[in-house]
Design an enzyme around this catalytic site. Sequence first.
Site, short mmCIF file in Angstrom:
data_model
loop_
_atom_site.label_atom_id
_atom_site.label_comp_id
_atom_site.label_asym_id
_atom_site.label_seq_id
_atom_site.Cartn_x
_atom_site.Cartn_y
_atom_site.Cartn_z
CE1 TYR A 66 -8.26 -4.20 2.89
CE2 TYR A 66 -8.56 -3.12 5.00
CZ TYR A 66 -7.83 -3.95 4.18
OH TYR A 66 -6.69 -4.54 4.66
NE ARG A 67 -4.13 -1.10 4.75
CZ ARG A 67 -3.58 -2.01 5.56
NH1 ARG A 67 -4.19 -3.15 5.78
NH2 ARG A 67 -2.44 -1.77 6.14
CG HIS A 127 3.58 -7.32 -2.27
ND1 HIS A 127 2.64 -6.93 -1.36
CD2 HIS A 127 4.74 -7.42 -1.57
CE1 HIS A 127 3.20 -6.81 -0.17
NE2 HIS A 127 4.48 -7.10 -0.26
CE1 TYR A 169 -3.80 -2.27 0.14
CE2 TYR A 169 -2.99 -3.03 2.25
CZ TYR A 169 -3.87 -3.16 1.19
OH TYR A 169 -4.80 -4.15 1.18
CG ASP A 202 -1.80 -12.84 6.50
OD1 ASP A 202 -2.12 -14.02 6.38
OD2 ASP A 202 -2.58 -11.89 6.27
#
Length: 614
Positions: A536-537, A455, A146, A208
Amino acid sequence: MSPKNLPLTPTLSTAHSGIPERLLSKATHAKALIYDGKTVSDTVPLSRGLPVPQGISKKAFLAAIDELGAVLGAQHVQLNDTEVKNGWYMEHPNTHDMMPLLDTEEFVASAVVYPGSVEDVKLLVRWANKHLVPLFPISMGRNLGYGGSAPRVRGSVTVDLGRRMNRILDINEADYTCLVEPGVTFYALHEEIVKRGLADKMWIDTPDLGGGSVVGNTLDRGVGYTPYGDHWACHSGLEVVLPKVGEDGEVPVVRTGMGALGVGGENTWQCFPYGFGPYSDGIFSQSNFGIVTKMGMTLMPNPGGYESFMYTFPDESCLAPLIEIIRPLRISNILENVAQLRHGLQTLSVKGHPRTKYYSGGGPMPEDVVRKHLRETATGECAWVYYGMSYGPAHIRAHKLAIIDAEFRKIPGCKKIDPKTLPADEYFWSRDKVASGTPDLEELKWVNWMPNGAHIAFSPVSPIRGEDAMKLWELARKRHDEAGLDLMPAFCVGLREMHLIIEIVYDATDVDMRRRAEKCLRDMIDDAAALGYGEYRTHLALMDQVAGTYNWNDNALMKFNNMLKDTLDPNGILAPGRCGIWPKRYRGRGWELKGGETSSEGSGVAPAAADSKI
Ligand code: EUG
């Protein structure tokens, strides 16, 4: 340096951002795998020099930095003017995005500062308002996928709250709550509970990977995998430094909920999140309205037993009927935790091997190739894998597990994998740890799918319905096929919704692949919005686009956010552009990113700092 000779990852006893001792060997291994696939230097020279933020001259900026060093302590102010290091998850940079979607020198800080107290944070707010320099607060700055620790506005001064403000202020054994500062990671909180001999009594909820800040992850509304998986729903009470200096020269600090009582949160602050009057916490999550310096969090009582289970489903077409089975079980709490339903390809990629081990062709890896390789693993050939956990004493678990088993078996070809058949290093056991509140490091392995693995996530939410899952899956399939990228979806099933998380793994040095990843993401965001789904983000580079999809009634919500921004932060010093909220100084000057740009900057800010021409 050969991966074998890499320096050891710092442990928690030497660094607030370190790895617990118990995970050191895992970290060493994970780090070696990542550096094994690294073909480029870890160090990136800043060819454009010091990234001075727009609206202030370099000379005035440097003078302001000197002034700040004099009050904060020169050792707590670091200029970022020569080079940046990418590192990896555990030794991550705080200056930029180590997985950049644009050039490394776009989302980059001009300096990093390390406040040691709320007073220091107030001082920074005062300084930023005086010099009109943008601040970008981070807790740990992990947030990978993000944007990591990167500021949205090039040349912002990163406020690294975590390094010196990392105290666990309270772990309350009677109420099952804690109060933490931004620098407390899930690893650190868990280790402290173990150290105090409380692990038999209480659990944390962890994502995670455990290296993120409890405060930072919760403010970003991250998820974990116990019944307490909705972190924002489980927090109680914030302390926030506001970005505007008052008439009296004071920087306001507020405590929300019961913390607003005159005594400042003596007893009920972490037990009842609302207090009296408007519930203000919401405006400090995924925003740029304040700097959170303390947060309360609830802890879960040890349920007196737990048991992970894993089912596989043979075909991609099982998705819709399975989701229909999951919904009523989840809403009624027979399925108790935020479980993950993953595509088989992700079960393969999480083994940590490069994609080339399985397939050398271009484009998405064909389904039959995925199946063939899965057949050789303990998971077996399948399209979907459900990782869940049942809690409580054995007889209670047995009752719930029997219901789940009968329901899941309505899907033809459904298989329950007996955990006893799984080797100790099987990914299943990592999910077992995470869903019982012990943070792990296993999830990182799929970044090795690509050399120089980076990623970025597509994270839409929907009801827990087969029809919705299929629509999202199909649009993702189409866009991944067009972009020639592997599709690795995971559904995280909440109480009445699910977060679909699709991580695109790409080679950070492959400009074409990076562009395809961005295009794929942007197309999926638009496709999803057209069908009524929102994220959501999202990643820093995609925030304007995602914010733009929440545009009901002529952008009423963003207009409201802008009203708040202008009132709370009239000088626009705090995290400009974060979550698509731009201060007045920046608005209408081309700062928004909508895709395909090579620069993250707009043309100037207005008004500029008084001495910007010096
Ligand atoms: C995951 C990752 C996320 C997220 C929620 C869950 C799990 C990945 C990168 O972001 O927001 C397997």
